[in-house]
Design a protein around this motif. Structure first.
Motif, PDB file in Angstrom:
ATOM      1  N   VAL A 171      17.546  52.775-100.297  1.00 25.54           N
ATOM      2  CA  VAL A 171      16.290  52.793-101.051  1.00 25.54           C
ATOM      3  C   VAL A 171      16.258  53.915-102.085  1.00 25.54           C
ATOM      4  N   LYS A 172      17.183  54.881-101.946  1.00 23.06           N
ATOM      5  CA  LYS A 172      17.181  55.989-102.896  1.00 23.06           C
ATOM      6  C   LYS A 172      18.496  56.744-102.806  1.00 23.06           C
ATOM      7  N   THR A 173      18.984  57.217-103.940  1.00 23.30           N
ATOM      8  CA  THR A 173      20.147  58.099-103.991  1.00 23.30           C
ATOM      9  C   THR A 173      19.672  59.494-104.356  1.00 23.30           C
ATOM     10  N   LEU A 174      19.989  60.475-103.531  1.00 23.77           N
ATOM     11  CA  LEU A 174      19.534  61.842-103.760  1.00 23.77           C
ATOM     12  C   LEU A 174      20.459  62.576-104.728  1.00 23.77           C
TER      13      LEU A 174
ATOM     14  N   LYS B  35      22.568  58.981 -99.476  1.00 24.76           N
ATOM     15  CA  LYS B  35      21.645  57.860 -99.686  1.00 24.76           C
ATOM     16  C   LYS B  35      20.537  57.895 -98.645  1.00 24.76           C
ATOM     17  N   VAL B  36      19.333  57.530 -99.076  1.00 24.02           N
ATOM     18  CA  VAL B  36      18.247  57.268 -98.129  1.00 24.02           C
ATOM     19  C   VAL B  36      18.316  55.789 -97.770  1.00 24.02           C
ATOM     20  N   VAL B  37      18.443  55.504 -96.468  1.00 18.12           N
ATOM     21  CA  VAL B  37      18.649  54.130 -96.008  1.00 18.12           C
ATOM     22  C   VAL B  37      17.549  53.737 -95.031  1.00 18.12           C
ATOM     23  N   GLN B  38      16.962  52.585 -95.243  1.00 15.73           N
ATOM     24  CA  GLN B  38      15.970  52.034 -94.322  1.00 15.73           C
ATOM     25  C   GLN B  38      16.366  50.608 -93.984  1.00 15.73           C
TER      26      GLN B  38
END
Length: 232
Positions: free
Chosen positions: A148-151, A140-143
């Motif tokens: 914010v997004k799953t790769l 996962k992209v985490v901010q």
């Protein structure tokens, strides 16, 4: 005949391990990690230069350690490291005379001769090669703690060292990076950044771990015992 240079990066620390000393000196079954990392290269007749990049104040200790384990001969050269990994690699590259260079973490003790040979062959043919394996977990992209997004896991690989590169390519990449102030996390990233060559991923194993955290030490001891007993 195959010929290559090996750069072993030994200028790290034990900060995340809370050792109070450079983690490469940590012993697994009485043998320091750096010795495990160097042995496959030293005993490979195709390795014509063995460049140990370390801290100035640890250089004498490294020399004595390698001599004590019979890993020092006319191929062995000790090079001062830099403030960043990339700077240490650059310093090592200034001594490389062979057409292919393999750059390896001194805290990665389970490299195999078979992987070294395959990486060399791919780098010779294409330009650059890295060991890697598909990631197992969902990434996962985490901010700010929010996803914010799953790769797409199917196209993600975890890469390791040694990274094998044609010397002329990696020297050119480092020269350009120094001129432009570019600082990246691994060696082939510079080759990718300047579009100098394809980079091939060679199948590797999660057991080719880099010792970074206390958990890694537990895993490393288990891997060592598994290899020592032949998996029994």
């Amino acid at each position: 005949m195959k010929r290559y240079a090996a750069i072993i990066l030994a200028a790290g620390s034990g900060r995340r391990l809370n050792l109070g000393y450079n983690k490469i000196f940590y012993a697994i079954d009485g043998i320091p990690i750096i010795i495990h990392a160097i042995r496959p290269f030293f005993h490979d007749p195709h390795c014509k230069q063995l460049l140990i990049v370390g801290k100035d104040d640890e250089m004498d200790s490294l020399k004595r350690l390698l001599q004590a384990h019979h890993l020092h001969d006319e191929r062995t050269l000790y090079v001062p490291g830099g403030t960043e990994r990339q700077h240490s690699v650059y310093n090592g590259l200034q001594q490389v005379k062979e057409e292919i260079v393999l750059i390896h973490d001194g805290a990665r003790p389970f490299i195999t001769p078979q992987l070294i040979s395959t990486l060399y062959d791919k780098a010779k043919a294409v330009g650059a090669a890295v060991p890697g394996y598909p990631v197992k977990e969902t990434i996962k992209v985490v901010q700010q703690r929010q996803i914010v997004k799953t790769l797409d896991r199917s196209v993600l690989y975890q890469v390791q060292t040694p990274q094998a590169i044609q010397t002329a390519l990696i020297k050119k990449a480092h020269d350009w990076a120094r001129q432009e102030g570019v600082l990246l996390t691994d060696d082939v990233s510079l080759v990718e950044h300047y579009h100098l060559s394809p980079v091939i991923v060679v199948d590797s194993s999660p057991m080719n771990i880099k010792i970074t955290t206390p958990t890694d030490l537990i895993i490393a001891r288990a891997i060592y015992e598994h290899e020592r007993t032949g998996g029994q």
